[in-house]
Design a protein around this motif. Structure first.
Motif, mmCIF file in Angstrom:
data_model
loop_
_atom_site.group_PDB
_atom_site.id
_atom_site.type_symbol
_atom_site.label_atom_id
_atom_site.label_comp_id
_atom_site.label_asym_id
_atom_site.label_seq_id
_atom_site.Cartn_x
_atom_site.Cartn_y
_atom_site.Cartn_z
ATOM 1 N N ARG A 1 1.423 -2.020 -0.275
ATOM 2 C CA ARG A 1 0.221 -0.120 -0.130
ATOM 3 C C ARG A 1 0.872 1.287 0.284
ATOM 4 N N LEU A 2 1.614 1.074 0.209
ATOM 5 C CA LEU A 2 2.977 2.140 1.157
ATOM 6 C C LEU A 2 3.780 3.018 -0.609
ATOM 7 N N SER B 1 2.196 15.182 -6.488
ATOM 8 C CA SER B 1 0.771 15.840 -5.568
ATOM 9 C C SER B 1 1.588 16.042 -4.392
ATOM 10 N N LEU B 2 2.073 14.976 -3.896
ATOM 11 C CA LEU B 2 2.874 15.140 -2.259
ATOM 12 C C LEU B 2 4.237 16.301 -2.121
ATOM 13 N N LEU C 1 2.742 5.786 -2.642
ATOM 14 C CA LEU C 1 4.612 6.816 -3.319
ATOM 15 C C LEU C 1 4.378 6.725 -4.671
ATOM 16 N N SER C 2 4.013 5.350 -5.232
ATOM 17 C CA SER C 2 3.811 5.682 -6.869
ATOM 18 C C SER C 2 2.434 6.773 -7.627
ATOM 19 N N LYS C 3 1.930 6.418 -6.643
ATOM 20 C CA LYS C 3 0.223 7.268 -7.253
ATOM 21 C C LYS C 3 0.723 8.386 -6.571
ATOM 22 N N ALA D 1 10.363 1.656 -0.912
ATOM 23 C CA ALA D 1 9.704 1.211 -1.486
ATOM 24 C C ALA D 1 9.697 -0.364 -2.106
ATOM 25 N N PRO D 2 10.893 -0.105 -2.696
ATOM 26 C CA PRO D 2 11.491 -1.790 -3.455
ATOM 27 C C PRO D 2 11.773 -2.363 -2.619
#
Length: 122
Positions: free
Chosen positions: A19-20, A30-31, A24-26, A54-55
């Motif tokens: 989910r993280l 924006s953030l 992060l990808s989506k 993440a990976p």
């Protein structure tokens, strides 16, 4: 490690990390833009660090670091609510600025909570 906290269901660490990763990808752009605007500077350091995690499969120490970074970003966003926006390229405009800060803070808070539960952090 799948930790059960009294009063809560256990949470699979892999599911939280997935989910993280999706978040992060989506929401990266924006953030990143929002943090740039809040800080009034062109570079955002936290996002690159979060992407480094993440990976790979998170260890408990990694999860602690991610939680600390998520909390720092959340605190920064919430602390900037109601303040005049810095004028930078691609900046949010009021009233979207406060709405964006609240939305991102809520998402980061949910991720932080779930990481803490999944890894048994306080």
């Amino acid at each position: 490690m799948n930790t059960v906290i009294p009063g809560f269901h256990s949470i699979d660490p892999k599911a939280v990390q997935d989910r993280l990763r999706r978040h992060l990808s989506k929401e990266r752009v924006s953030l990143e833009e929002l943090l740039r605007q809040v800080r009034g500077i062109p570079e955002v350091g936290e996002w690159h660090m979060l992407n480094d995690f993440a990976p790979k499969r998170l260890s408990r120490a990694d999860a602690e670091e991610v939680v600390a970074r998520l909390r720092a970003c959340t605190d920064e966003l919430l602390g900037a609510l109601g303040t005049p926006a810095n004028n930078i390229d691609r900046a949010y405009k009021a009233p979207e600025l406060d709405a964006a800060m609240r939305w991102h803070a809520a998402q980061l808070t949910d991720l932080e909570r779930d990481l803490k539960r999944a890894f048994g952090l306080s």
